[in-house]
Every structure is written in C-alpha cells, then in structure tokens.
Design an enzyme around this catalytic site. Structure first.
Site, PDB file in Angstrom:
ATOM      1  N   ASP A  12      -1.599  -3.596  -3.843  1.00  0.00           N
ATOM      2  CA  ASP A  12      -0.292  -3.650  -4.787  1.00  0.00           C
ATOM      3  C   ASP A  12       0.217  -4.581  -3.572  1.00  0.00           C
ATOM      4  O   ASP A  12       0.324  -4.290  -2.281  1.00  0.00           O
ATOM      5  CB  ASP A  12       0.373  -2.431  -4.348  1.00  0.00           C
ATOM      6  CG  ASP A  12      -0.756  -0.796  -4.845  1.00  0.00           C
ATOM      7  OD1 ASP A  12      -1.326  -1.345  -6.140  1.00  0.00           O
ATOM      8  OD2 ASP A  12      -0.259   0.170  -4.666  1.00  0.00           O
ATOM      9  N   ASP A 131      -0.129   4.959 -16.079  1.00  0.00           N
ATOM     10  CA  ASP A 131       0.473   6.112 -15.020  1.00  0.00           C
ATOM     11  C   ASP A 131       0.715   7.356 -16.050  1.00  0.00           C
ATOM     12  O   ASP A 131       1.904   7.062 -16.865  1.00  0.00           O
ATOM     13  CB  ASP A 131       1.705   5.195 -14.650  1.00  0.00           C
ATOM     14  CG  ASP A 131       1.383   3.801 -13.914  1.00  0.00           C
ATOM     15  OD1 ASP A 131       0.114   4.207 -13.409  1.00  0.00           O
ATOM     16  OD2 ASP A 131       2.013   3.014 -13.837  1.00  0.00           O
TER      17      ASP A 131
END
Length: 257
Positions: A12, A131
C-alpha cells in the site's frame, strides 16, 4: 497441467512510501516501495501488487514515478491499483511499467468501464478488485450475505459481492482480487467461506486477500479455491518470508514455483 499457486506481497503506497494499517487506518510506515519490491523479487515472490491508497483523492504523479523505478528493478509481474478510473489511467500505468491494473471504485460507478479496458488492453491486464464485507446488522441483506464496499471498507454499496465478481468476469476482467474487509489487518486468517462462494461463481483466477497472519493461513485459502494468496504486513514487518509461505504450501501438497 496444474498451475502453480502464486504468492503476492501487496504494498500500500501513500505519497511514495509503503504503509500498512488495519482497514486502511492508523497507517504506519513500512519503507521504500522500490527497495521492498526488489527484496520480494529476490525472495521469490511470484508477483507484486501496488495499491495507491492516496490515489482516490491525491496526486498520481508520485505513483507513476514509483512504478517506473520499480519496473526497472524487478522481473516479476507488477499489478497497480488505486484511483484507476479511465482507459487513459490504465494506459499511463502500463506505459510506466505495470503489467496489470486493478480497478475498484470506478467500476462500481460505471461497470462498462471494465469492458472498455479489457477490450482495449486484453483481459490479462485487467483485475477487478472487490473489497467485500459481511452485510452489517440492520441493513438489507444481499443474496450471498456479503456486500461490496468503497472508501477502504467504510462505505457499503448494497451490491452483492459474489454477483459483482461474476459480473466482472462477464465484462472481461482476467482476475478477481478478493479482499475481505472483515479480515483485513486482523491476522486471523483468510475469509474461507467468501473465497469458496466467489470460486463457485467464476472461472477466472481469484486472488485471496485480507487476514493473513501466520504461515498456516495460506494453504487453507488455496484449498478453498484461491489461485493466488496476497498479504502485506506479515511480509513488510518480517513476520514471514515468501520462502516460508511457499514451504507451507508445498507441505500441503500444493504446487508452487
């Protein structure tokens, strides 16, 4: 021929640095993305994934630079996602050195963009990132019991997660990156029921993400139907190496490179 299970570290990236938190909050610095990428390549990672966690709001230029520098250093496929909205965004990332691009929020807003991207660049380049979380109490249920979220899992959409994966496959994406927001950052193991449900619904590869915390968590995700396993913090903070994960998969009689 059995296809080898892929082990994929996920980085990330926020303003050019690797970060990791729980459900994208309380982010702590985990290092330089180019250096980490080279380390994982040397350790035997099969692929790498970069997610630009600032991208949905911030500047894209930094990420393009990170991708360009990383692509010069590594020899394994690189997937880049975060803030990818248009065919032009995909083009820019592929030119910078990405091999695949993952799309999330933009596809929820306009599913047809997945077809446009896969027709232009080929299915093998386009990954649908999902997600997903259990539908919270007091909200209308979905057929599978899981819903797609946006904004790092904070905002529910009411879209059924399994049906959305199926729709992505119909629109031409080459892979599903299935991230359990319930399990993300918890280190308690992958969401096996969700993996099984999506595996039963699609024939394209499924990458399991969210929840890896120990070496014994990886094989069950593959046995549940994942073609690849993705993790972040267990690799970044030295809890596990790629080699240890591959050994655990071999011990479970799974094929790895």
């Amino acid at each position: 021929m059995t296809v080898a299970v892929r082990v994929i570290p996920c980085l990330d990236v926020d303003a050019g640095r690797v970060v990791k938190g729980v459900n994208f909050q309380n982010l702590r610095d985990a290092g330089d993305p180019v250096e980490l990428a080279a380390t994982y390549d040397a350790q035997g990672a099969d692929e790498l994934t970069f997610l630009d966690v600032t991208a949905s709001t911030g500047d894209r230029g930094t990420m393009i630079d990170v991708v360009t520098r990383t692509a010069e250093q590594i020899f394994i496929p690189l997937t880049v996602g975060g803030g990818v909205r248009t065919v032009e965004d995909v083009d820019r990332l592929l030119r910078a050195g990405a091999d695949k691009v993952s799309v999330n929020t933009a596809a929820i807003a306009r599913p047809e963009v997945l077809r446009e991207m896969s027709e232009r660049f080929g299915s093998q380049c386009i990954v649908l990132s999902v997600d997903a979380r259990t539908v919270p109490d007091g909200q209308p249920d979905t057929p599978s019991g899981w819903e797609v979220t946006t904004h790092g899992g904070k905002r529910g959409t009411g879209i059924d997660a399994v049906e959305w994966a199926e729709r992505g496959a119909e629109l031409g994406v080459g892979e599903i990156l299935l991230n359990s927001m319930d399990a993300d950052g918890t280190k308690t193991g992958f969401d096996l029921p969700m993996i099984r449900a999506v595996r039963a619904a699609v024939s394209i590869p499924v990458i399991a993400s969210g929840g890896a915390g120990a070496v014994e968590h990886f094989a069950p995700a593959v046995q549940a139907g994942a073609d690849a396993v993705l993790a972040a913090s267990v690799f970044h903070f030295g809890d596990l190496t790629i080699g240890q994960v591959k050994d655990s998969l071999r011990d479970a009689h799974l094929v790895v490179r």
